[in-house]
Design an enzyme around this catalytic site. Structure first.
Site, PDB file in Angstrom:
ATOM      1  N   GLY A  36      14.490  12.638 -18.492  1.00  0.00           N
ATOM      2  CA  GLY A  36      14.136  11.120 -19.084  1.00  0.00           C
ATOM      3  C   GLY A  36      12.910  10.854 -20.235  1.00  0.00           C
ATOM      4  N   ASP A  37      12.266  11.979 -20.693  1.00  0.00           N
ATOM      5  CA  ASP A  37      11.136  11.832 -21.628  1.00  0.00           C
ATOM      6  C   ASP A  37      11.816  11.632 -22.831  1.00  0.00           C
ATOM      7  OD1 ASP A  37       8.870  11.968 -19.715  1.00  0.00           O
ATOM      8  OD2 ASP A  37       8.514  13.993 -20.153  1.00  0.00           O
ATOM      9  N   ILE A  80       2.386  21.673 -19.766  1.00  0.00           N
ATOM     10  CA  ILE A  80       2.773  20.564 -21.004  1.00  0.00           C
ATOM     11  C   ILE A  80       4.344  20.759 -21.171  1.00  0.00           C
ATOM     12  CG2 ILE A  80       2.522  19.949 -23.423  1.00  0.00           C
ATOM     13  CD1 ILE A  80       0.083  19.462 -22.184  1.00  0.00           C
ATOM     14  N   TYR A 111      14.867   3.452 -13.951  1.00  0.00           N
ATOM     15  CA  TYR A 111      13.254   2.529 -13.989  1.00  0.00           C
ATOM     16  C   TYR A 111      13.194   1.605 -15.161  1.00  0.00           C
ATOM     17  CZ  TYR A 111       8.464   1.595 -14.946  1.00  0.00           C
ATOM     18  OH  TYR A 111       7.491   1.064 -15.450  1.00  0.00           O
ATOM     19  N   LEU A 146       0.887  -1.313  -0.159  1.00  0.00           N
ATOM     20  CA  LEU A 146       0.028  -0.032   0.068  1.00  0.00           C
ATOM     21  C   LEU A 146       0.950   1.230  -0.038  1.00  0.00           C
ATOM     22  CD1 LEU A 146      -2.942  -1.064   2.384  1.00  0.00           C
ATOM     23  CD2 LEU A 146      -2.768  -1.212  -0.215  1.00  0.00           C
TER      24      LEU A 146
HETATM   25  N1  UFG Z   1       3.207  15.365 -19.279  1.00  0.00           N
HETATM   26  C1  UFG Z   1       2.979  16.728 -19.352  1.00  0.00           C
HETATM   27  N2  UFG Z   1       2.378  17.228 -18.416  1.00  0.00           N
HETATM   28  C2  UFG Z   1       2.276  16.449 -17.043  1.00  0.00           C
HETATM   29  C3  UFG Z   1       2.175  15.105 -17.075  1.00  0.00           C
HETATM   30  C4  UFG Z   1       2.928  14.480 -18.150  1.00  0.00           C
HETATM   31  O1  UFG Z   1       3.050  17.329 -20.234  1.00  0.00           O
HETATM   32  O2  UFG Z   1       1.671  17.166 -16.192  1.00  0.00           O
HETATM   33  C5  UFG Z   1       3.711  14.633 -20.570  1.00  0.00           C
HETATM   34  C6  UFG Z   1       4.893  13.931 -20.218  1.00  0.00           C
HETATM   35  O3  UFG Z   1       6.174  14.919 -20.388  1.00  0.00           O
HETATM   36  C7  UFG Z   1       4.847  13.011 -21.361  1.00  0.00           C
HETATM   37  C8  UFG Z   1       3.728  12.634 -21.506  1.00  0.00           C
HETATM   38  O4  UFG Z   1       2.796  13.682 -21.058  1.00  0.00           O
HETATM   39  O5  UFG Z   1       5.507  13.478 -22.555  1.00  0.00           O
HETATM   40  C9  UFG Z   1       3.070  11.238 -20.854  1.00  0.00           C
HETATM   41  O6  UFG Z   1       3.774  11.463 -19.530  1.00  0.00           O
HETATM   42  P1  UFG Z   1       2.997  10.452 -18.348  1.00  0.00           P
HETATM   43  O7  UFG Z   1       3.750  10.845 -17.073  1.00  0.00           O
HETATM   44  O8  UFG Z   1       1.742  10.268 -18.373  1.00  0.00           O
HETATM   45  O9  UFG Z   1       3.645   9.001 -18.690  1.00  0.00           O
HETATM   46  P2  UFG Z   1       5.197   8.298 -19.080  1.00  0.00           P
HETATM   47  O10 UFG Z   1       4.988   8.410 -20.621  1.00  0.00           O
HETATM   48  O11 UFG Z   1       6.276   9.490 -18.588  1.00  0.00           O
HETATM   49  O12 UFG Z   1       5.462   7.097 -18.554  1.00  0.00           O
HETATM   50  C10 UFG Z   1       4.198   6.015 -18.362  1.00  0.00           C
HETATM   51  C11 UFG Z   1       4.593   5.176 -17.114  1.00  0.00           C
HETATM   52  C12 UFG Z   1       5.702   4.697 -17.014  1.00  0.00           C
HETATM   53  C13 UFG Z   1       5.951   3.688 -18.277  1.00  0.00           C
HETATM   54  C14 UFG Z   1       5.839   4.678 -19.599  1.00  0.00           C
HETATM   55  C15 UFG Z   1       5.856   3.783 -20.898  1.00  0.00           C
HETATM   56  O13 UFG Z   1       4.297   6.300 -15.983  1.00  0.00           O
HETATM   57  O14 UFG Z   1       5.920   3.707 -16.054  1.00  0.00           O
HETATM   58  O15 UFG Z   1       4.615   5.126 -19.323  1.00  0.00           O
HETATM   59  O16 UFG Z   1       5.658   4.443 -21.995  1.00  0.00           O
HETATM   60  F1  UFG Z   1       7.236   3.296 -18.378  1.00  0.00           F
END
Ligand code: UFG
Length: 347
Positions: free
Chosen positions: A283-284, A208, A142, A33
């Protein structure tokens, strides 16, 4: 089948738990949890409030009963956080998984399903669908931690005959179409739930991250896969494990930019979504979109909820009915699980 699910109180894990129950299987959940919610585990499901770092306790559960399959979801899962806490992520994810894998292998578990990730392809910029046999190049600790676990599973198969499926899934999104469960993280960092909270007036402007990526509108592209489609894939691969171990990409094969997600939420909700630009997040990767040819061919799986509008619609409906998420729900009785809870937020 008798199924043991780690991380079954988390977002993806809990949706797979109801998928298994709907398919008539018996399920028990292990979860500490730390990020999951007790209220996301249906009543009637046995719940072990345990940390996978406790190797002795885990071994006891595996030794005391015969499990037909173990499904492992429990993990730290934020790409960006892992860039700030690399060794914590590597240690936590790998050691917990090793404790579990060792206990399973030594106690005769024959089938193991592992939640791997598309993040292990993030290290190289790719602008086409990522094939199942793409070279692994993680862009974060990760992603790396998940690859280490995949490798441990290879040895569990070779030495103990424990068959496993490593499902490298892309961006899990949406909510149970019957409204029983949804997405809830504290703090929330994912694009779709944050954008939905913004459009519902539950939080301020959406940021964004980055507008200078080499994509069609300068924002990152992701492959959003509905959690119910993920659950269906998990159930299908279990059947294959009688014969061999498998590794599959799991996504829709459709990529949406962050701005296209914003537009879909505006379209589905009929409301304006206030947003602003913010710097890139570390990391994106620019683009992560799956070619899931292998799982489609070998299991007959295909997504039913592939439209971004449907993904967003299910997430929006759940949030409207649960504006306080599971926290409030837990307050009305930790042991109770109510399919639909809370006040509807007026649009
Ligand atoms: N993003 C924004 N604003 C926000 C949040 C996210 O612009 O407030 C963008 C991020 O920069 C990224 C996209 O939205 O470009 C998606 O981000 P998420 O945080 O929703 O998801 P991630 O792609 O970073 O990661 C997710 C999971 C990981 C997994 C990955 C696989 O959290 O565990 O997808 O593609 F590994």
């Amino acid at each position: 089948m008798k199924c043991l699910v780690t991380g079954g109180a988390g977002y993806v894990g809990s949706h797979v738990v109801i998928g298994l129950l709907d398919a008539g299987h018996e399920v028990a959940v292990i979860d500490n949890l730390s990020t999951g919610y007790r209220a996301a585990v249906p009543s009637g499901v046995r719940f072990f409030p345990l940390d996978l770092l406790d190797a002795e306790a885990i071994n006891k559960i595996l030794a005391s009963e015969k499990w037909d399959v173990v499904l492992h979801f429990a993990a730290l899962s934020l790409v960006n956080e892992s860039m700030r806490k690399p060794f914590y992520y590597l240690r936590q994810n790998y050691i917990t998984a090793l404790n579990l894998i060792e206990a399973c292998a030594q106690n005769g578990v024959r089938r193991f399903v592992f939640s791997s990730t598309a993040a292990l392809f993030g290290g190289k910029e790719r602008f086409s669908l990522i094939p199942d046999n793409a070279r692994v190049e993680a862009s974060s600790p990760y992603g790396e931690s998940k690859f280490l676990i995949e490798r441990a599973l290879v040895w569990a198969d070779q030495i103990y005959g424990m068959r496993s499926a490593s499902l490298r899934y892309f961006n899990a999104a949406g909510a149970d179409p019957l409204g029983r469960l949804g997405e809830e993280h504290t703090p929330e960092t994912h694009l779709i739930p944050l954008a939905i909270d913004t459009v519902l007036g539950l939080r301020g402007k959406l940021k964004i991250f980055g507008n200078d990526y080499p994509t069609r509108d300068g924002t990152c592209i992701r492959d959003y896969i509905h959690v119910t489609d993920l659950a269906d894939a998990y159930i299908r691969v279990i059947e294959l494990l009688d014969r061999r171990s498998v590794t599959y990409n799991l996504g829709n094969g459709l990529g949406f930019t962050n701005m296209e997600v914003v537009q879909a939420i505006e379209h589905v909700s009929g409301r304006k979504l206030p947003w602003e630009w913010a710097p890139r997040r570390t990391g994106d990767p620019s683009m992560l979109v799956a070619d899931s040819a292998l799982i489609r061919r070998e299991t007959g799986w295909s997504p039913h909820y592939s439209s971004i509008d449907i993904i967003v619609e299910t997430a929006l409906q759940w949030r409207k009915r649960n504006p306080h998420g599971y926290r409030k729900q837990a307050g009305i009785g930790q042991e109770k699980w109510s399919p639909i809870f809370g006040q509807e937020v007026e649009l």
